[in-house]
Design an enzyme around this catalytic site. Structure first.
Site, PDB file in Angstrom:
ATOM      1  N   GLU D  79       1.397  -1.305  -0.022  1.00  9.65           N
ATOM      2  CA  GLU D  79      -0.340   0.017   0.277  1.00  9.65           C
ATOM      3  C   GLU D  79       0.749   1.183  -0.109  1.00  9.65           C
ATOM      4  OE1 GLU D  79      -4.203  -0.987   1.857  1.00  9.65           O
ATOM      5  OE2 GLU D  79      -3.241  -0.644   3.304  1.00  9.65           O
ATOM      6  N   HIS D  98      -1.569   5.583   7.872  1.00  9.23           N
ATOM      7  CA  HIS D  98      -2.089   4.746   8.440  1.00  9.23           C
ATOM      8  C   HIS D  98      -2.234   3.524   8.470  1.00  9.23           C
ATOM      9  CE1 HIS D  98      -4.191   2.477   5.622  1.00  9.23           C
ATOM     10  NE2 HIS D  98      -4.454   1.367   5.938  1.00  9.23           N
ATOM     11  N   HIS D 100      -4.940   1.371  11.211  1.00  9.66           N
ATOM     12  CA  HIS D 100      -6.789   0.412  11.808  1.00  9.66           C
ATOM     13  C   HIS D 100      -7.072   0.863  12.879  1.00  9.66           C
ATOM     14  CE1 HIS D 100      -4.695  -2.941   7.963  1.00  9.66           C
ATOM     15  NE2 HIS D 100      -4.735  -1.903   7.325  1.00  9.66           N
ATOM     16  N   HIS D 168     -11.898  -0.549   5.646  1.00 11.22           N
ATOM     17  CA  HIS D 168      -9.912  -1.130   5.546  1.00 11.22           C
ATOM     18  C   HIS D 168      -9.628  -0.013   6.701  1.00 11.22           C
ATOM     19  CE1 HIS D 168      -6.659  -0.885   3.440  1.00 11.22           C
ATOM     20  NE2 HIS D 168      -6.133  -0.663   4.806  1.00 11.22           N
TER      21      HIS D 168
END
Lengths: 238, 238, 238, 238
Positions: D79, D98, D100, D168
């Site tokens: 990613e 980034h 989660h 996501h």
């Protein structure tokens, strides 16, 4: 030690900061203070450091106008006026804790009062006070960073032991440092209970008299918890 | 060891206190006791200390009127009457745990019973009992601090294994110390599950027979958990 | 090592047990197994111990009827039939995890399926299966403690990767041990997300195709997490 | 050090990864990057490792097409295009995270924006942006694994500081690495507060002006938190 900072009390205040962090009442922000035992026009508060890192030598003595006694004191917290103005407005208050604990803030942001659900939170009495900084200062950076805003906060606090600050956090006061730490910890616990109880049904709060009697009784039990809280900290770097 | 305190059992009871703390069933408050193995009119309970700090030498032997056998015993818990009066009313009970665990209190304060959602909580049977201290004592400091209030609590408990105490916490009983510790831990777990399940939809509780069969079966599995709980404590200071 | 227990796999299975405990998927109860690499009619599972305490030497080789290969093997788990009957019914399954993780149980008890909310839980596909033990065995102690109940569970599982067990917990399966551990960990994470999302509004689940593509992709990423999970365990006692 | 990787910044980025893990913003997945200080067409990001295990020597220098400068660089994150395309689209952005994190995902999956509830989250301004990968790529494995999908994400981000990614997680950006780490931590905190506040009643969010003023003020306070975050990590293996 800093100018006019009693060594024992500086150590106790450093412990208090560490305990608040260990109980997740504060993270990198938040602070605890205590009125000077020899002069009610002074109070002790750490210089600008994360509470978890405060050591006795970081404690500074401030006047009620928020100025440090020592002209060479390190950088202060922007929000020391929370403390100074509450000490000015409330002669009975000997200690103040300001925090952003995670279960209390939702009540501040939904405009609901904390009310005592169990005996440990009897000090909440008939409920927490509410402070809307916008009423005093319009659009701000949300910090109580001036005597003017501190006075507005102290007015909102009134005779309560806890004031919720919309968009920010809360402040609790006590007649002693250990009591104020106890109150910050159990205000958070009570908020967590209120969140869960309200999801279940109609909460049955303590009556005003039950709250008062519980609060008086608990004050005699604080040393038992304090001993545990200090022990939890393990080895200290001071 | 204190007067008439069996050394092995004092050690087991100290471990039990530490386990309750390690599982966040108690904080600075709460207590566990066990009936004396040689005399059903006596029971063992720590003197006034935070459960996390209880050592074998802190265990005191009490009579069912709440008085210590040893006239020089250290300061007792105010709430030892929770234990003494349950032992008096329930000859089958060999151990008692009183706590303020955070998922159970909302049920006490919303007036809802705990009911067994999974096999580990089969001991909850047809549900927990409820104690309203106001019915017995009017406005109080919420503590069960007299034989009279202890008797009222024991009456509310009846033949249940768990009683919720409005504005305060809960008490569980067992036919042995390890079973009572197990029940305190899984009453909290079941409460957490009930809170989440009620938010999702209609909970399907265990039937009375499922609860009974699960409870009987689980009693044979407690040693497996106990070994783990002791291991979790790591090195001990006694 | 026990009879017919490959040493490397015993070590991997002991690690798997420790990882499940470290991630709070199991407490003193729950178990993980793996099919024997040399004989699909056999599988490896610890003897009756808390998962956190399982060592390679505790691993026992069982037949699909639940009997240990070694007649002198230590006491087995009562619920080994969960594993044996799934291995019998599902030749594709190479590993099984049974647990009571706290966010999954509410779905089992409210009769709602887990559905994949994020890519990490793509393996949930079109949703979890549901097992009602009462349909198979009437009132029981809730344990899958016989081949008969194991077969009923395997039928409920069908071709799913996860089956929720009412009043009990859940079981996940995988095509390898690490994948099954991964699935147990992320079934719990997904359940936590579902609880929160449903409180906010209408959840948007992954489409069937998104779930499949995510699941395939994630299988290639498991080693990265496995390395971390092993590292988190710190020093081992084996 | 890798090709064209400044040693000090590699160390800072490794610390940033560890801090994100220590605060449970990332688990085995997720990543932080920083734009190269000497060339805006380059950025620094770890090779494919769990954030908790990233060391300075794992940091790789990438071009904005996602290719590593060093042809022998180890396996990259799938990613990395999240980072490359945001750096391309947003010249003001110097760092990207980034993750989660568990309280943010429910908002992404219920299609609700994060909005600032307290001063610490002033950077959320008028709310988070939303990214629906299906609009750009139809059914996918949910990963932003190509320049095309990275560009779509960057378009959804627009001028916001935070974009939620359905099914996501989320991505935050900052004008410096420490600020981006701060934002990832407090986006999660704000999400947790929003979940609780919405359960209580009507949340009172910061006004646009309050959010802006808070955000500007907080930027001056980040060093205090950073010092604590580094201290929390304890001894490092690099």
């Amino acid at each position: 030690m800093g100018l006019n900072v009693p060594e024992d009390l500086a150590r106790e205040l450093a412990l208090a900061n560490r305990i608040l962090y260990d109980h997740q009442i504060v993270d990198g922000l938040g602070h605890a203070s205590v009125r000077h035992p020899d002069d009610p026009q002074l109070f002790l508060l750490s210089a600008n450091r994360a509470p978890a890192l405060v050591r006795p030598q970081d404690i500074v003595c401030y006047r009620l106008d928020g100025s440090a006694l020592d002209p060479e004191a390190p950088r202060p917290y922007l929000e020391r006026f929370i403390h100074s103005e509450i000490y000015r407005a409330r002669p009975d208050v000997q200690a103040v804790v300001h925090s952003h604990s995670m279960s209390v803030i939702p009540f501040a942001c939904a405009g609901q009062a904390l009310r005592p659900l169990f005996h440990m939170a009897g000090f909440l009495g008939e409920g927490s006070a509410h402070f809307e900084i916008r009423d005093a200062g319009g659009d701000t950076d949300m910090l109580v960073s001036s005597p003017y805003l501190g006075q507005a906060l102290a007015r909102s606090l009134g005779q309560h032991s806890c004031v919720l600050m919309r968009g920010h956090g809360s402040t609790v006061v006590g007649t002693g440092l250990r009591q104020a730490i106890y109150r910050a910890i159990y205000a958070e616990a009570n908020a967590k209970l209120q969140l869960s109880t309200q999801a279940l049904g109609e909460p049955q709060y303590l009556s005003t008299r039950e709250a008062q009697l519980s609060s008086d009784m608990n004050d005699g039990q604080i040393p038992r918890s304090w001993d545990l809280w200090v022990q939890r900290l393990g080895a200290l770097d001071f």
